[in-house]
Design an enzyme around this catalytic site. Structure first.
Site, PDB file in Angstrom:
ATOM      1  N   LYS A   4     -77.368  48.684  28.086  1.00 54.21           N
ATOM      2  CA  LYS A   4     -77.143  49.464  29.313  1.00 54.21           C
ATOM      3  C   LYS A   4     -78.248  50.516  29.477  1.00 54.21           C
ATOM      4  CE  LYS A   4     -72.185  48.648  29.171  1.00 54.21           C
ATOM      5  NZ  LYS A   4     -70.839  49.132  28.824  1.00 54.21           N
TER       6      LYS A   4
ATOM      7  N   GLN B 222     -67.463  54.065  26.471  1.00 60.96           N
ATOM      8  CA  GLN B 222     -67.530  52.689  25.979  1.00 60.96           C
ATOM      9  C   GLN B 222     -66.246  52.330  25.226  1.00 60.96           C
ATOM     10  OE1 GLN B 222     -70.197  50.487  26.533  1.00 60.96           O
ATOM     11  NE2 GLN B 222     -68.865  48.957  25.585  1.00 60.96           N
TER      12      GLN B 222
ATOM     13  N   ASP C 251     -67.084  52.671  35.754  1.00 61.97           N
ATOM     14  CA  ASP C 251     -66.433  51.468  35.219  1.00 61.97           C
ATOM     15  C   ASP C 251     -65.251  51.046  36.093  1.00 61.97           C
ATOM     16  OD1 ASP C 251     -67.800  50.402  33.086  1.00 61.97           O
ATOM     17  OD2 ASP C 251     -66.778  51.604  31.558  1.00 61.97           O
TER      18      ASP C 251
END
Ligand code: NAP
Length: 293
Positions: A52, A96, A119
């Site tokens: 990422k 994460q 997200d």
């Protein structure tokens, strides 16, 4: 049979994003900024985070990694989320997953400001998606919708079977596809581990999206001729013949299923790169929502 080349499409989108961000900088604006919170040393998570950060750098997004040991308490992590929520220079951030067992993922993800929730996991974004309101869509479903769109695969009126009901893939995917939307308007069946007659359901599908994490779950006898198959699964399977000692396997028995399909995604190189590029698109969306540009 056409292979849906997520790697190539993601590269095209990264070029587009790079040009958009270069234009912003030329206008004297600052670069978009993404925070990536990682807890512990899960090897898969560390790889995802590294990928990422690399993708951000390629398009001109400033990525900031915020790493904690897995001894951090839920309260301390929650405090970091609140700090990032009020940091006006941070356009969006992710935590994460998975988190260590002593930290409740729902508590943490629900605390994220929904306009920074790149997200798309907060109840606000999930609810807005369900109501068809503007929102930040979870990265993997957004990437899959984009992949279908770029190959001009219509979903309107199609029977789409989604296998897996996770909050990050299955549920938001089903939600998106059932919306009154150019790439929605599908008749969606959402399947999971309690679904009876999975094979029969899959045989009536025009499109199957499988996100389970069981290599080879979708076999050729479950797929009708001319179906489109989207394989989300990524599982590390031991393979001493490779340098790393493992290979990545999807949920589809690719060799047997591919000859029957109109379109199919490979693993790797299908959905994975689309997920990462969607995170970049979501970051740019959060940047444009940030009133302190
Ligand atoms: P998850 O949270 O583990 O959920 C798996 C889902 O599969 C659950 O809903 C489960 O049902 C269902 N399931 C399990 N066994 C089944 C069976 N035999 N038949 C039908 N359904 C079954 O999964 P996830 O986080 O969505 O991840 C799924 C896979 O996608 C993993 O391999 C993950 O690594 C991968 N992934 C890839 C990307 C990418 O960018 N390519 C992104 C995210 C995830 P229950 O709800 O009944 O338990």
């Amino acid at each position: 049979m056409t292979i849906l080349n997520g790697k190539q499409i993601a590269a095209e989108i990264r070029s587009e994003l790079k040009a958009q961000i270069a234009t912003l900088l030329n206008q004297g604006k600052r670069a978009p900024k993404l925070g990536i919170v990682i807890v512990g040393h899960n090897p898969a998570s560390e790889t995802y985070v590294a990928n990422k950060i690399k993708a951000c750098a390629e398009v001109g997004i400033e990525a900031v990694k915020i790493a904690y040991e897995d001894t951090i308490s839920e309260q301390e992590l929650l405090a970091e989320v609140h700090k990032l929520n009020s940091d006006t220079s941070m356009d969006g951030f992710i935590v994460q997953l998975p988190l260590p067992k002593h930290i409740d993922e729902q508590t943490i993800t629900s605390a994220i400001d929904y306009q920074k929730d790149v997200d798309g996991l907060t109840p606000e974004n999930v609810g807005r998606a369900a109501k068809g309101l503007p929102c930040i869509v979870s990265a993997t479903p957004r990437g899959i919708r984009e992949l279908l769109s770029r190959y001009d695969i219509t979903t309107d009126g199609k029977h789409i079977v989604v296998i897996g009901r996770s909050n990050i893939v299955g549920k938001p995917m089903a939600t998106l596809l059932m919306q009154k939307h150019e790439r929605g308007n599908a008749t969606v069946t959402l399947c999971h581990s309690h679904t009876a007659h999975l094979k029969q359901i899959c045989l009536s599908a025009d499109i199957i999206i499988v996100a389970v994490g069981h290599p080879g779950l979708l076999t050729a006898d479950m797929v009708s001729e001319g179906a489109t198959i989207i394989d989300v699964g990524i599982t590390r399977v031991e393979d001493p013949s490779t340098e790393r000692g493992y290979r990545l396997a999807g949920d589809v028995d690719y060799e047997q299923v591919a000859p029957k399909c109109a379109y199919i995604t490979p693993v790797p190189g299908g959905v994975g790169p689309m997920t990462i590029v969607s995170l970049l698109q979501n970051t740019l969306q959060a940047y444009s929502l940030n009133s302190t540009l």
